[in-house]
Design an enzyme around this catalytic site. Structure first.
Site, short mmCIF file in Angstrom:
data_model
loop_
_atom_site.label_atom_id
_atom_site.label_comp_id
_atom_site.label_asym_id
_atom_site.label_seq_id
_atom_site.Cartn_x
_atom_site.Cartn_y
_atom_site.Cartn_z
N SER A 1 0.79 -1.08 -0.07
CA SER A 1 -0.01 -0.03 0.13
C SER A 1 0.91 1.31 -0.17
O SER A 1 1.79 1.21 0.54
CB SER A 1 -0.89 0.02 1.36
OG SER A 1 -1.65 -0.96 1.19
N HIS B 1 -7.34 -0.04 6.09
CA HIS B 1 -6.90 -1.23 6.07
C HIS B 1 -6.99 -1.87 7.93
O HIS B 1 -7.32 -2.72 8.21
CB HIS B 1 -5.32 -1.44 5.75
CG HIS B 1 -5.71 -1.58 4.16
ND1 HIS B 1 -6.38 -2.49 3.65
CD2 HIS B 1 -5.15 -0.86 3.28
CE1 HIS B 1 -6.10 -2.46 2.32
NE2 HIS B 1 -5.16 -1.22 1.92
#
Length: 493
Positions: free
Chosen positions: A344, A431
């Site tokens: 990410s 997340h």
């Protein structure tokens, strides 16, 4: 007769003069200030509510629809939710309003938003009465019925109106697009907040995961659908058809959530690479010339891009469910998969460090500060020195004090910077809120211009440990970011 003629002449003259003045005010870029504020700045005129405008004859300079046109639009909206009108007929009338809206100018659309906010609000008197009955009925046999009445009193005519717009075939698309247009205006005009709140509430029900379908997107999908992947990709831009084909190759998977009323529009999609270890760089994953990985050796699924496609659905969360559904689907197809992680970006890091570099330097001990000072050529080092050296991040070797400082700052940013108990970084918030943990920081994970602009090239792995998702959520609820070890070990990783 002469007196009558003179009176008519004078009246027409006054009306023409007033109309000319109104027209001039409409065309003027700014109205002349009536008063000066104490500091000498012009005092902005207070906008009239739609209640005032509906009672008026002429528009003001900063208003779009004339009172007559505003009254006509209000009547059309009221006909959509008239009690005697069926759902089907209400939907047909809503479609006619939507057709007008599609041709309207931006300020005319704003006038419709204001009508929806101010003319279709809940009945305050009815709510007050229902609340009093509910309070009086507490602990009695009538309490449940009083609660039902109270709930119904909170349902605004605006909600019923939006439900009618959802009846006609393109109605859902119309409402999602309307909110996408509305959202950027909320900060400058608080009168619109009520409409946004109603739409978000309705969307949270209409787009519940129970009504969504998970579909795989592949190279064999319809071209119109594949083109939408290119259009909506928000993390790593798709540069060519070859790039897209690489992302849909045999060792890749792409899944999206679809709604039956928007059948050819993915609401959110995720791109997955099937590999044999946790990835530390996006470069090999996007390498069009690389050979596909051996699926027999794949033990790890890397979620390297998750893109929401509909701005109008902001605040409606289905990313959590998407990842869970994808994990279940992948596990069924590839039983050897054991690790599920992301690669990410850290989109807010560089901007955050620009404001907090000085404070981070104060956290260093004297030895570390001296080493950093020698590396940047200034003792003691200041925030400007660190930030200037960070611009050349890709040139720094593993032992560089500047590189070590940047990684440590990134670890602190992800592990300690919270606002209202949630990570300040948007991707981390997503997340970690889904139950993942911060697993590892990756130097030069994204050496692209975008990666440098966001985070000096740093990327992060968030690990989805399926047995500990609930535990990680509980930690975050207590203000503790779940991490693999402490900040120091994350830096070493």
């Amino acid at each position: 007769m002469t007196n009558t003629t003179e009176w008519i002449t004078r009246s027409v003259s006054r009306l023409r003069s007033g109309a000319a003045s109104a027209d001039k005010a409409t065309k003027a870029p700014k109205a002349a200030p009536d008063k000066q504020a104490p500091n000498g700045a012009a005092k902005a005129p207070v906008p009239r509510s739609t209640h005032e405008r509906l009672q008026a004859t002429l528009r003001r300079g900063n208003e779009s629809l004339s009172p007559r046109a505003l009254r006509r639009l209000l009547a059309d909206l009221q006909e959509v939710v008239a009690p005697q009108v069926s759902e089907l007929e209400g939907g047909r009338r809503a479609q006619a309003v939507a057709a007008w809206y599609s041709q309207a100018e931006p300020e005319e659309r704003r006038d419709m938003w204001l009508l929806l906010c101010e003319q279709f609000a809940p009945d305050a008197t009815r709510f007050q009465s229902a609340r009093q009955r509910y309070e009086a009925a507490a602990g009695t046999a009538d309490e449940m019925q009083a609660e039902i009445s109270l709930r119904r009193s909170l349902v605004s005519p605006r909600t019923r109106l939006m439900q009618r717009f959802a009846v006609f075939p393109e109605g859902m698309r119309f409402l999602v697009d309307l909110r996408a247009e509305l959202l950027p205006q909320l900060k400058s005009d608080k009168r619109l907040v009520a409409l946004d709140a109603d739409l978000e509430h309705l969307f949270s029900t209409w787009f519940d995961v129970a009504f969504l379908e998970l579909r795989r997107l592949s190279w064999d999908s319809p071209a119109s659908l594949i083109e939408k992947l290119i259009k909506y990709e928000a993390v790593h831009d798709i540069r060519s058809w070859a790039d897209l084909k690489n992302r849909l190759d045999s060792d890749r998977r792409c899944y999206g959530f679809f709604h039956p009323r928007l059948p050819n529009e993915p609401l959110i999609f995720v791109e997955v690479a099937l590999v044999d270890r946790i990835s530390s760089s996006i470069t090999p994953l996007l390498d069009e010339a690389a050979a596909p990985a051996d699926l027999k050796k794949a033990t790890t699924a890397i979620f390297y891009s998750i893109s929401n496609t509909q701005p109008g659905l902001r605040g409606v969360s289905f990313g959590d469910s998407l990842i869970k559904h994808v994990v279940e689907t992948l596990t069924a197809e590839f039983p050897r998969l054991r690790t599920f992680a992301t690669l990410s970006p850290i989109p807010g890091f560089r901007a955050w460090l620009g404001k907090n570099a000085g404070a981070m330097l104060q956290r260093l001990d004297d030895k570390r500060r001296a080493e950093l000072g020698r590396a940047v050529g200034a003792e003691p080092p200041l925030a400007a020195h660190l930030l200037a050296a960070a611009d050349k991040a890709l040139e720094l070797d593993a032992r560089s004090p500047v590189r070590q400082a940047l990684v440590e700052c990134a670890a602190y940013y992800l592990g300690r910077e919270l606002q209202d108990g949630k990570p300040v970084d948007a991707v981390a918030r997503f997340h970690l809120g889904n139950g993942a943990r911060v697993e590892r920081l990756n130097w030069a994970g994204d050496p692209s211009a975008k990666g440098m602009k966001q985070s000096y090239g740093l990327m992060v792995n968030y690990l989805y440990d399926l047995k500990r998702i609930d535990k990680h959520r509980g930690m975050l609820a207590q203000g503790k970011v779940p991490m693999s070890g402490d900040i120091d070990s994350l830096c070493r990783g």
